[in-house]
Design a protein around this motif. Sequence first.
Motif, PDB file in Angstrom:
ATOM      1  N   UNK A 145      50.223  -7.767 -39.836  1.00  0.00           N
ATOM      2  CA  UNK A 145      51.522  -7.409 -40.411  1.00  0.00           C
ATOM      3  C   UNK A 145      51.631  -5.891 -40.414  1.00  0.00           C
ATOM      4  N   UNK A 146      52.739  -5.421 -39.907  1.00  0.00           N
ATOM      5  CA  UNK A 146      52.928  -3.983 -39.768  1.00  0.00           C
ATOM      6  C   UNK A 146      53.280  -3.354 -41.117  1.00  0.00           C
ATOM      7  N   UNK A 147      53.231  -2.045 -41.154  1.00  0.00           N
ATOM      8  CA  UNK A 147      53.554  -1.323 -42.387  1.00  0.00           C
ATOM      9  C   UNK A 147      55.018  -1.493 -42.767  1.00  0.00           C
ATOM     10  N   UNK A 148      55.890  -1.606 -41.751  1.00  0.00           N
ATOM     11  CA  UNK A 148      57.319  -1.784 -42.053  1.00  0.00           C
ATOM     12  C   UNK A 148      57.562  -3.121 -42.757  1.00  0.00           C
ATOM     13  N   UNK A 149      56.884  -4.155 -42.306  1.00  0.00           N
ATOM     14  CA  UNK A 149      57.049  -5.452 -42.950  1.00  0.00           C
ATOM     15  C   UNK A 149      56.537  -5.440 -44.393  1.00  0.00           C
ATOM     16  N   UNK A 150      55.411  -4.730 -44.609  1.00  0.00           N
ATOM     17  CA  UNK A 150      54.897  -4.634 -45.968  1.00  0.00           C
ATOM     18  C   UNK A 150      55.880  -3.911 -46.892  1.00  0.00           C
ATOM     19  N   UNK A 151      56.468  -2.825 -46.381  1.00  0.00           N
ATOM     20  CA  UNK A 151      57.456  -2.095 -47.181  1.00  0.00           C
ATOM     21  C   UNK A 151      58.682  -2.962 -47.485  1.00  0.00           C
ATOM     22  N   UNK A 152      59.118  -3.725 -46.473  1.00  0.00           N
ATOM     23  CA  UNK A 152      60.277  -4.596 -46.706  1.00  0.00           C
ATOM     24  C   UNK A 152      59.954  -5.701 -47.708  1.00  0.00           C
ATOM     25  N   UNK A 153      58.729  -6.242 -47.657  1.00  0.00           N
ATOM     26  CA  UNK A 153      58.331  -7.272 -48.600  1.00  0.00           C
ATOM     27  C   UNK A 153      58.263  -6.719 -50.019  1.00  0.00           C
ATOM     28  N   UNK A 154      57.692  -5.537 -50.155  1.00  0.00           N
ATOM     29  CA  UNK A 154      57.623  -4.936 -51.491  1.00  0.00           C
ATOM     30  C   UNK A 154      59.015  -4.627 -52.037  1.00  0.00           C
ATOM     31  N   UNK A 155      59.890  -4.136 -51.145  1.00  0.00           N
ATOM     32  CA  UNK A 155      61.256  -3.839 -51.581  1.00  0.00           C
ATOM     33  C   UNK A 155      61.986  -5.109 -52.003  1.00  0.00           C
ATOM     34  N   UNK A 156      61.779  -6.216 -51.275  1.00  0.00           N
ATOM     35  CA  UNK A 156      62.406  -7.471 -51.655  1.00  0.00           C
ATOM     36  C   UNK A 156      61.904  -7.994 -52.991  1.00  0.00           C
ATOM     37  N   UNK A 157      60.581  -7.875 -53.228  1.00  0.00           N
ATOM     38  CA  UNK A 157      60.044  -8.304 -54.510  1.00  0.00           C
ATOM     39  C   UNK A 157      60.606  -7.479 -55.667  1.00  0.00           C
ATOM     40  N   UNK A 158      60.710  -6.156 -55.460  1.00  0.00           N
ATOM     41  CA  UNK A 158      61.302  -5.312 -56.511  1.00  0.00           C
ATOM     42  C   UNK A 158      62.756  -5.674 -56.762  1.00  0.00           C
ATOM     43  N   UNK A 159      63.474  -5.999 -55.682  1.00  0.00           N
ATOM     44  CA  UNK A 159      64.885  -6.376 -55.859  1.00  0.00           C
ATOM     45  C   UNK A 159      65.016  -7.691 -56.633  1.00  0.00           C
ATOM     46  N   UNK A 160      64.151  -8.668 -56.312  1.00  0.00           N
ATOM     47  CA  UNK A 160      64.192  -9.935 -57.039  1.00  0.00           C
ATOM     48  C   UNK A 160      63.824  -9.748 -58.504  1.00  0.00           C
ATOM     49  N   UNK A 161      62.825  -8.899 -58.786  1.00  0.00           N
ATOM     50  CA  UNK A 161      62.455  -8.653 -60.180  1.00  0.00           C
ATOM     51  C   UNK A 161      63.587  -7.977 -60.943  1.00  0.00           C
ATOM     52  N   UNK A 162      64.287  -7.032 -60.282  1.00  0.00           N
ATOM     53  CA  UNK A 162      65.413  -6.378 -60.944  1.00  0.00           C
ATOM     54  C   UNK A 162      66.548  -7.339 -61.237  1.00  0.00           C
ATOM     55  N   UNK A 163      66.821  -8.253 -60.264  1.00  0.00           N
ATOM     56  CA  UNK A 163      67.878  -9.236 -60.506  1.00  0.00           C
ATOM     57  C   UNK A 163      67.514 -10.182 -61.650  1.00  0.00           C
ATOM     58  N   UNK A 164      66.246 -10.591 -61.700  1.00  0.00           N
ATOM     59  CA  UNK A 164      65.823 -11.478 -62.789  1.00  0.00           C
ATOM     60  C   UNK A 164      65.926 -10.782 -64.140  1.00  0.00           C
ATOM     61  N   UNK A 165      65.516  -9.494 -64.192  1.00  0.00           N
ATOM     62  CA  UNK A 165      65.615  -8.760 -65.453  1.00  0.00           C
ATOM     63  C   UNK A 165      67.067  -8.571 -65.867  1.00  0.00           C
ATOM     64  N   UNK A 166      67.929  -8.279 -64.906  1.00  0.00           N
ATOM     65  CA  UNK A 166      69.355  -8.109 -65.234  1.00  0.00           C
ATOM     66  C   UNK A 166      69.967  -9.408 -65.730  1.00  0.00           C
ATOM     67  N   UNK A 167      69.608 -10.537 -65.110  1.00  0.00           N
ATOM     68  CA  UNK A 167      70.125 -11.821 -65.577  1.00  0.00           C
ATOM     69  C   UNK A 167      69.652 -12.177 -66.976  1.00  0.00           C
ATOM     70  N   UNK A 168      68.366 -11.887 -67.258  1.00  0.00           N
ATOM     71  CA  UNK A 168      67.864 -12.152 -68.612  1.00  0.00           C
ATOM     72  C   UNK A 168      68.556 -11.271 -69.640  1.00  0.00           C
TER      73      UNK A 168
END
Length: 458
Positions: free
Chosen positions: A1-24
């Motif tokens: 897995x390339x570094x770009x994919x890792x960065x995109x995965x981390x960014x997606x996880x942060x986005x999902x966590x932010x959406x969950x926190x905002x919904x709560x």
Amino acid sequence: MSALQLWLLALGLLLLAGLAAHGAWRTRRSRPRRPLRPAEAPAADEPAAPRREPGFEQPLPEGPEAAATERQLAPRVEDAERAPSPGLALDLLRGAEAPARRPEAPAEAAPAAAPAEPVAEPVEAELLPPPPRRREGPRIDLRIDCPATLRLNPPLSGDALLAHLPGARRVGSKPLLVEASPQQVPAPAEPALPAEPALPAEPAPWDAPVEAPEVAPDMASAPPPPAPAPEPEALHWESPRPGTLYGSLRLAVQLASRSGALNEIEFSEFAQKVEGLADTLQASFELPDMREAVERARSLDAFASAHDALLSLQLRARRAAWTPGFVQQQARSLGLMHGVLPGRMVLPASEAGAPPQLVLQMDAQAALADEPERAAVRELTLSLDVPQTPQQHQPFEAWVRLAGQLAEALEAEVCDDAGQPIPPQAFEAIRASLAELYAELEAADLPAGSVAARRLFA
């Protein structure tokens, strides 16, 4: 897995966590606001030392802790001696002070003198509750009532009247009032003073003419003129009481109220009750003319309809809804009290027995919910009944002030019945209209807050 994919995965996880926190956060914010519970703070700044229960296998502490532990383990005989007896508790309730207990002398000491008998202090009158005051009902007012008079011959006692009065004190939708006039006992005649002895007259000369004495009527033996019968307006009227002898009775029906004016059917029912009571008591009665009474009732109802005013505003939640407990907590902090009906809180009047000044109403179903913590309230109604409160108590100012305080505490918006926000200029216009209304009621001898006005606008 390339570094770009890792960065995109981390960014997606942060986005999902932010959406969950905002919904709560939004879910928690939209929950109904619940009443605040007082935080349990420690009694002292320093934390209290944990209490250790003594045991047989635990050695007693040594050093400075030994004295404290010994005091804890000592038998609490002194506490048992200090416990007040039932007689001492009764003395304390009656206001007598308990005698100070002195430490007992050792056995080797000389025997102490016999204790003096305690002298009970007199009970203060202020500590005793005052006797309940009998609250009288409304009285007949000729401005708003139509009375019918009954002449009792012979006079009857209050017990007999109370036993034969109609059970239903209403005629249609109008209240029926009853009053009686006590039998007036003539005052005892003053005893006649003995006549002064007549002085001997001087002898008349032999040539003086002899005049025949005038024959005067015997005024002492003549009966006094009969006293005129008192008019109904001059009698003293009161509610019938047992043990009092009454010579007159009157029943009155209210001419008008918020339910409408007295009509012909209600007047006929009133006349039937008067005639039936007169036949039972074997009394003569006088009924007013039906046409005049109905015409007067219509005129009074027209005046009341033109001068009636009931002000109300809405308090609507801006963000989250409220629970009934949260609303009641905030209202109690502002001086409101629970009313008789569910979901109703009132600002009590300063006079005993007077109607409340302001009424705060919420949804009755939310107040009666099985789980009030889950019930949601988004709208409240704050109302002011203008004819029921005297002008000198400034009910309008209290209405505006309480609306602002509730709106700030509940984060609500002040609106009218249509849901439109009320600007501050509208309150000034309402204040000017109320001043004219108060003046017109005063000119009609029905000032706001008086007993007659409260009955007329009920």
